[in-house]
Structure formats: C-alpha cells, structure tokens
Design an enzyme around this catalytic site. Sequence first.
Site, PDB file in Angstrom:
ATOM      1  N   THR A 145       0.826  -1.220   0.000  1.00 58.06           N
ATOM      2  CA  THR A 145       0.000   0.000   0.000  1.00 58.06           C
ATOM      3  C   THR A 145       0.856   1.264   0.000  1.00 58.06           C
ATOM      4  O   THR A 145       2.004   1.244   0.458  1.00 58.06           O
ATOM      5  CB  THR A 145      -0.877  -0.007   1.273  1.00 58.06           C
ATOM      6  OG1 THR A 145      -1.465   1.277   1.451  1.00 58.06           O
ATOM      7  CG2 THR A 145      -0.064  -0.336   2.523  1.00 58.06           C
ATOM      8  N   ASP A 146       0.272   2.361  -0.486  1.00 54.20           N
ATOM      9  CA  ASP A 146       0.972   3.659  -0.421  1.00 54.20           C
ATOM     10  C   ASP A 146       1.052   4.181   1.013  1.00 54.20           C
ATOM     11  O   ASP A 146       1.803   5.113   1.295  1.00 54.20           O
ATOM     12  CB  ASP A 146       0.282   4.698  -1.323  1.00 54.20           C
ATOM     13  CG  ASP A 146      -1.162   4.993  -0.928  1.00 54.20           C
ATOM     14  OD1 ASP A 146      -1.702   4.310  -0.030  1.00 54.20           O
ATOM     15  OD2 ASP A 146      -1.761   5.911  -1.530  1.00 54.20           O
ATOM     16  N   GLU A 147       0.271   3.571   1.937  1.00 54.79           N
ATOM     17  CA  GLU A 147       0.231   4.107   3.300  1.00 54.79           C
ATOM     18  C   GLU A 147       1.563   3.937   4.025  1.00 54.79           C
ATOM     19  O   GLU A 147       1.808   4.593   5.043  1.00 54.79           O
ATOM     20  CB  GLU A 147      -0.929   3.474   4.080  1.00 54.79           C
ATOM     21  CG  GLU A 147      -2.251   3.734   3.376  1.00 54.79           C
ATOM     22  CD  GLU A 147      -3.503   3.374   4.169  1.00 54.79           C
ATOM     23  OE1 GLU A 147      -3.442   3.404   5.399  1.00 54.79           O
ATOM     24  OE2 GLU A 147      -4.523   3.075   3.530  1.00 54.79           O
TER      25      GLU A 147
ATOM     26  N   TYR B 264      -1.737  -0.418  10.999  1.00 55.57           N
ATOM     27  CA  TYR B 264      -1.866  -1.088   9.697  1.00 55.57           C
ATOM     28  C   TYR B 264      -0.662  -0.779   8.810  1.00 55.57           C
ATOM     29  O   TYR B 264       0.020  -1.695   8.329  1.00 55.57           O
ATOM     30  CB  TYR B 264      -3.167  -0.657   8.992  1.00 55.57           C
ATOM     31  CG  TYR B 264      -3.200  -0.985   7.513  1.00 55.57           C
ATOM     32  CD1 TYR B 264      -3.203  -2.308   7.074  1.00 55.57           C
ATOM     33  CD2 TYR B 264      -3.209   0.025   6.537  1.00 55.57           C
ATOM     34  CE1 TYR B 264      -3.220  -2.618   5.703  1.00 55.57           C
ATOM     35  CE2 TYR B 264      -3.234  -0.269   5.186  1.00 55.57           C
ATOM     36  CZ  TYR B 264      -3.240  -1.593   4.768  1.00 55.57           C
ATOM     37  OH  TYR B 264      -3.251  -1.885   3.418  1.00 55.57           O
TER      38      TYR B 264
ATOM     39  N   LYS C 183       2.372  -3.191   7.339  1.00 58.23           N
ATOM     40  CA  LYS C 183       2.646  -3.377   5.900  1.00 58.23           C
ATOM     41  C   LYS C 183       4.085  -2.947   5.577  1.00 58.23           C
ATOM     42  O   LYS C 183       4.780  -3.591   4.790  1.00 58.23           O
ATOM     43  CB  LYS C 183       1.653  -2.573   5.042  1.00 58.23           C
ATOM     44  CG  LYS C 183       0.216  -3.088   5.045  1.00 58.23           C
ATOM     45  CD  LYS C 183       0.030  -4.474   4.453  1.00 58.23           C
ATOM     46  CE  LYS C 183       0.288  -4.546   2.964  1.00 58.23           C
ATOM     47  NZ  LYS C 183      -0.072  -5.884   2.419  1.00 58.23           N
TER      48      LYS C 183
END
Length: 351
Positions: free
Chosen positions: A132-134, A157, A161
């Site tokens: 993810t970009d997060e 989260y 990741k």
Amino acid sequence: MQRNILITGGAGFIGSHLVRLFVTKYPDYRIYNLDKLTYAGNLENLTDIENADNYKFIKGDICDSGLVNSLFEKYNIDSVLHCAAESHVDRSISDPLAFVQTNVIGTVTLLQAAKNNWNGNFDGKLFYHISTDEVYGSLGSEGYFYETTAYDPRSPYSASKASSDHFVRAYHHTYGLPVKISNCSNNYGPFHFPEKLIPLCISNIINKKPLPIYGKGENVRDWLFVKDHVRAIDTIFHNGKNGETYNIGGHNEWTNIDLVKELCRQMDNKLGRESGESEKLITYVKDRAGHDLRYAIDASKLERELGWKPSLQFAEGLSETIDWYLENQKWLNDILNGSYINYYEQQYHKR
Ligand code: NAD
Ligand code: TYD
C-alpha cells in the site's frame, strides 16, 4: 507456459479480482487461492469462477508454516502473489496485534517457505508482494509519494505493511529471492467490503442511514478502480524487473467530503430520489486517531517503464461501482446480515 501460482487472500476485495483475472486470462496457469476466510474473506466474490479447471481454493492461514510448506510441495508452487492481509486501518487501531500476526508473521512465513522450497533454484520463480501507499506516511497539501520516498508509516496497519515490505526486500538482498513489490493507492469497485468509505456510504445511502465523515472530511485519498490495480499487477508480474518496487495510483485525488457528495449526487440520480436528499444523511463524527491527511501516488515509473495507465475516469468507475452494488444487493445484504459466512460450509461441505 504453465505456472503454479499461489495467490493469498484471494477471497478478499482485491484478491478476488486478481484471482478472476488470472484464472480467466491464463488458462495454462494453475491458481491456488489460500485464504483464511476472516470476516473480510467471502467466497461469494468468486462464484463465477469457482468451478474453473485451473482453480483451487484452500481454506487456511498464511501463518501456518506446515500448511504453507505442504502447498509448495504438493502443487510445485513457482510464484506467489501475496495479497492476504488485515487491511482496515480502524481495526488496526483497536487490535494491532492481529495486524502484526497476519501482515508481518504471515508474510515472513510465506517468504521462508518460498526460500526453503525453491532452495536456491530461483529460475522462473517469483514472490510478488502487494502493498500500500500508506507505508510512505502522510503528505501535506503538495507533493507525491515516489518509489524512493522514505517509509514513515503512522498507523498500526501501515506499520505492519511497511514491516512486511522490509522483510520482502531483506529476503531478496540476503538470500537472492526473486521479488517484486507494488504499493498502490486506495482502491474502489465491486466486492469491496462495506466497512471501507465508498461501499459503506453506498450501502448507507441505499438504506437511508447516516454517512459518517471523520473530522471535517478534509483528508485526501487517491482513488483507483480495482480492475486497473489488478491489471497493473498482471503487467508487473509478467514484465516488471526482479527486485524492483512499482507505485500504482490513479492521479485522482478527492477530499472525503467531496467524494461522498459526488456519491450522493450520482445515487440520488440513479435511485430517482430528489436532488440533495442523500446529502442530508452526511454526519460528521469523531476523527480517526492519527488520521493521515493526504495520500497521492506518482505512478510515472510504471507508465514509463511498463506502459500501464489507469483505464477509467473516476466518474465512470464510480458509476459502474454504484450500479454493481445496486444490482447485487443480495451480496451486500448477505454481508450485512452475516449469512455470507455460511457460504463456505454450503459450497464446500456438500461435496
Ligand atoms: P481485504 O481485507 O478485502 O481481503 C484480505 C483477504 O485476506 C481476506 O480474504 C481475508 O480472509 C484474507 N486473510 C486475512 N488474514 C489471513 C491469513 N492470516 N491467512 C490467509 N488469509 C487471510 O483486503 P484488500 O482490500 O483486498 O487488500 C488486499 C491487499 O492489498 C492487502 O495486502 C492490502 O494491504 C493491499 N492494498 C489494499 C488497498 C485497498 O484500497 N483496499 C490499497 C493498496 C493495497
Ligand atoms: P478507508 O476506506 O478506511 O481507507 P484508508 O483509511 O485505508 O484510506 O477510509 C478512506 C478515508 O475515509 C479515510 O480518510 C478515512 C475516511 N473515513 C470516513 O470519513 N468515514 C468512515 O466511516 C470511514 C470508514 C472512513
């Protein structure tokens, strides 16, 4: 060419689109879908392909190394498309350890199985990690995330990741494992579990329930249609370079409040409701703890090197998504009343 591909988390939102794409586009590939069927896994997402000759579902946990190793051996797995994860930021705030377990321990369990079973013979092998970009953190009002942006995860989260991404790179550098990673922006589309913003609001507009907006609704997300995401994964899987990372995004930034208003507008129109009726459902609620302000992806490397671009304009993708939810209210209601959980028993224990 024949391949034996293990897709993890294939009963979830993105995983089910990925499984469908690979099963239908590549009849010579055998697709093994390993999914634990948590609350987010739903085999009703895959009814159209569940009997395909080149597809097999296995219910199980990616943290179960005995099971994972047995699948590598039994099916001679040569590629992994790793999608399984705990994926909802709000749940990670209330239960971080579940995210460490699946996203970190689960990923390392898979990496370890790939390393041991491939045993230095990496020809034709690939571990593809979907991320993810997060992991890049939060942007101010300007700028973009690049593949070179330093990691700065800020929720349990995104921290889990980020950790899994680091392990994938560590296995590449330390053991020579062939890997690819992609980091994608927020997805939307059919089969999206109705706890995330877009499907939650669609569901609540249908049922005339409040539309909860965190804080002032000024946070910005970059939305990409899920079928464009899995098309990008297909491109990177086949043509991307070993050891590389690719950002995937829609160049499509919306504040949450503008996005929800656009949803209301389109849905009033489609449902024959008076203009402005659904907007009255908007309810501002307490902000998410540590709420990241803005995500925006620069996906130019993927376009430049591999020729991928999003295929849909947002208005079109949103309209297609709303139509899907309106036409598939049984799918939605089965989730809302919990009966989707029985599908596995009905489908797989009747045999
Ligand atoms: P999802 O929550 O809809 O699906 C996750 C799937 O993984 C479910 O089917 C679940 O049953 C399965 N799963 C969870 N824990 C498992 C375990 N221990 N063992 C086996 N299976 C397990 O998630 P999603 O939105 O489809 O996201 C898929 C991947 O894409 C995730 O890795 C996520 O981080 C990443 N991603 C998601 C988005 C997004 O907007 N949804 C954007 C970028 C990246
Ligand atoms: P979400 O769909 O949970 O994705 P992510 O947190 O991974 O970006 O949320 C998208 C945005 O919508 C995010 O800024 C949080 C916000 N949001 C709300 O305002 N209300 C809600 O009920 C939810 C679920 C999210």
